[in-house]
Structures are given as structure tokens and as C-alpha cells.
Design an enzyme around this catalytic site. Structure first.
Site, PDB file in Angstrom:
ATOM      1  CB  ALA A  20      -0.740  -0.046   1.139  1.00 25.41           C
ATOM      2  CB  THR A  71       0.445   5.805   0.512  1.00 21.09           C
ATOM      3  OG1 THR A  71       1.819   5.591   0.965  1.00 21.09           O
ATOM      4  CG2 THR A  71      -0.715   5.371   1.349  1.00 21.09           C
ATOM      5  NE  ARG A 125      -4.964  -5.152   4.438  1.00 26.92           N
ATOM      6  CZ  ARG A 125      -4.934  -5.585   2.626  1.00 26.92           C
ATOM      7  NH1 ARG A 125      -4.230  -4.329   2.787  1.00 26.92           N
ATOM      8  NH2 ARG A 125      -5.272  -6.599   2.273  1.00 26.92           N
ATOM      9  CD  GLN A 134       0.694  -6.980  -0.005  1.00 20.25           C
ATOM     10  OE1 GLN A 134      -0.121  -7.837   0.909  1.00 20.25           O
ATOM     11  NE2 GLN A 134       1.774  -6.133   0.278  1.00 20.25           N
ATOM     12  CG  HIS A 180      -4.804  -8.815  -2.736  1.00 17.50           C
ATOM     13  ND1 HIS A 180      -4.505  -7.142  -1.633  1.00 17.50           N
ATOM     14  CD2 HIS A 180      -4.654  -9.903  -2.232  1.00 17.50           C
ATOM     15  CE1 HIS A 180      -3.507  -8.545  -0.808  1.00 17.50           C
ATOM     16  NE2 HIS A 180      -4.079  -9.173  -1.172  1.00 17.50           N
ATOM     17  CB  CYS A 240     -23.759 -13.617 -17.775  1.00 20.03           C
ATOM     18  SG  CYS A 240     -23.202 -12.299 -18.258  1.00 20.03           S
ATOM     19  CB  CYS A 289     -25.229  -7.812 -16.028  1.00 15.15           C
ATOM     20  SG  CYS A 289     -24.179  -8.688 -17.834  1.00 15.15           S
ATOM     21  CB  CYS A 318     -27.984 -11.291 -18.185  1.00 13.47           C
ATOM     22  SG  CYS A 318     -26.751 -11.695 -16.697  1.00 13.47           S
ATOM     23  CB  SER A 375       3.994  -2.685   7.888  1.00 15.71           C
ATOM     24  OG  SER A 375       2.919  -3.412   7.447  1.00 15.71           O
TER      25      SER A 375
END
Ligand code: ZN
Length: 241
Positions: free
Chosen positions: A22, A26, A34, A103, A121, A132, A151, A154, A193
Site C-alpha cells: 500500500a 499512498t 488497512r 497488493q 488482490h 453470465c 449487467c 442479464c 510492513s
């Protein structure tokens, strides 16, 4: 002193992998959720931590509240790459960096020009219909008139391809990342960290020569690293170029 040795290592190595957390984003004014403490009050349903809201259970049970939080706290459409992203893209172009493992879900590495990026992630830029499978970009989410994007084919819910709490990481991305880390000569870990899964477990796969940690604060792996620099990733990497 450490910055000079880092410069030397980078000039001598053509098999560098960067693993970022992260702290890389930043510097583009994207907060690390977090590190935020406190609870968010969701409608009249009580208070939840970000971890609870960003869980699969919450997404299923409170889909509307999930999207309210997600759109407000997780998407930063105007964020721009910073010095760290540009330096890494340059190092990849020069044949130094072989892969970037991140991440972060903001897509800023690609925006800066990096090609071989593994997003552990997922990404806010990729979205799909849970019914779908149709793919949608970030604009579709931002421009959707409804709180829960639906969507066009659908009417299924369109969700971000972002790993929620309780969900496992994309296997293909994870395996490729481990492959690059285990074959790297130099691993630069920046802006993390190293306490949150999977960061801490990934670095154990590294068998190369130089482990470099760049983070504003100390980490539990400082003692096994060859170089530790407690500073901004963007500042350190742009100084090297
Ligand atoms: Zn659909």
C-alpha cells in the site's frame, strides 16, 4: 550509504523483482485502508470495520452498502502514478526489472507503463457479471446510475475483480508471482510492513542474493535483508535512476 549500495546492486542485476504494498500507492494519495482504524456506520444496520464490509459475506448480505463503501473508499479514478511507479516502469524498460507484484488494486503501475504486473488482490479496472461472466471496465461502475451495477445483458450484479476478505487469491497470479520471486536474483520489497497475508509468506520463497526492503517504518524482516532503507519508495527509486 545504503542508497549507494542499492544503486550498485541495481546496476549489476538484470533479474530484479519488485514486490509492493500500500505504501507505493499512498504517495499517489490513495489511503491504505488497512491502516485506518475505526468503524463505518452503514445505513441503520450498525457499525462495521473496513475488513467486515470488504468481506464476501457482507457483499452477499448487504450488496448495496458494500457498493456504497467500495465506490467511496476503494476507487480513486483521478489518482495518477507517482515517482515510484515511473521509476519501476523505467527499470523494466531497461531490462532490470522482470516482474512487478503488487497488493494494490489501482492499476497505477500499468498507467505508468509497466507491462509485467501481477495484481495479487485484483484490480478496480476489471469487473464482471456474477451471473453470465461478462466483463466491464471501471467507467461502467462509475457511470452506473444504480448503486449496485447491473449487467446490461442479464441484469446480474457486476462486481469488481478484487479479492474480498474470505476469498482466496487468484491461483494463476499467485503461482506466477511465486515463480518470479523464487527465480529472482534481487528482490526489492517496497511500501509494505510485511505483516498482512500474503506479503509475509511470499518473501519466504526468495532464494536470491539481494533482499532489499524500502519502507517508511521497520519490518520484522529487517534482520534478514541485505539493505534496509526507511524512506519513501518513490524518493529512493527515483534517486537511483
Ligand atoms: Zn450478465
Amino acid at each position: 550509504m545504503n542508497k549507494d549500495s542499492l544503486k550498485k546492486i541495481i546496476s549489476q542485476s538484470n533479474n530484479i523483482v519488485f514486490f509492493g504494498g500500500a505504501g507505493v500507492s499512498t504517495e499517489s494519495s490513495i489511503p491504505d485502508f488497512r491502516s485506518t482504524t475505526g468503524l463505518y456506520t452503514i445505513s441503520n444496520k450498525g457499525s462495521y470495520s473496513p475488513e467486515e464490509i470488504l468481506s464476501y459475506t457482507f457483499f452477499i448480505n448487504h450488496t448495496e452498502d458494500f457498493f456504497k463503501f467500495y465506490k467511496e473508499k476503494m476507487i480513486y479514478p483521478y489518482a495518477k502514478p507517482n515517482a515510484a511507479h515511473y521509476a519501476l516502469a523505467e527499470l523494466e524498460k531497461n531490462g532490470k526489472i522482470q516482474a512487478i507484484i503488487t497488493q494494490n488494486i489501482d492499476g497505477l503501475h500499468q498507467m505508468a507503463g509497466s507491462k509485467n504486473v501481477f495484481e495479487l488482490h485484483g484490480s478496480v479496472h476489471r469487473n464482471y457479471c456474477i451471473k453470465c461472466g461478462e466483463h466491464y471496465d471501471l467507467n461502467f461502475i462509475l457511470e452506473s446510475n444504480e448503486i449496485v451495477p447491473k449487467c446490461t445483458k442479464c441484469q446480474g450484479i457486476v462486481r469488481p475483480n478484487v479479492t474480498l476478505y474470505e476469498e482466496s487469491l487468484d491461483n494463476h497470479v499467485l503461482e506466477e508471482s511465486l515463480e518470479y520471486i523464487s527465480k529472482a536474483e534481487t528482490l526489492i520489497v517496497g511500501g509494505t510492513s510485511l505483516v498482512v497475508y500474503p506479503a509475509a509468506s511470499l518473501i519466504r520463497y526468495f532464494k536470491g542474493k539481494n533482499l532489499i526492503l524500502i519502507n517508511k517504518s521497520a519490518t520484522q524482516y529487517d534482520n534478514i535483508a541485505n539493505i534496509v532503507i526507511n524512506d519513501s519508495v518513490g524518493k529512493v527509486l527515483s534517486n537511483i535512476l
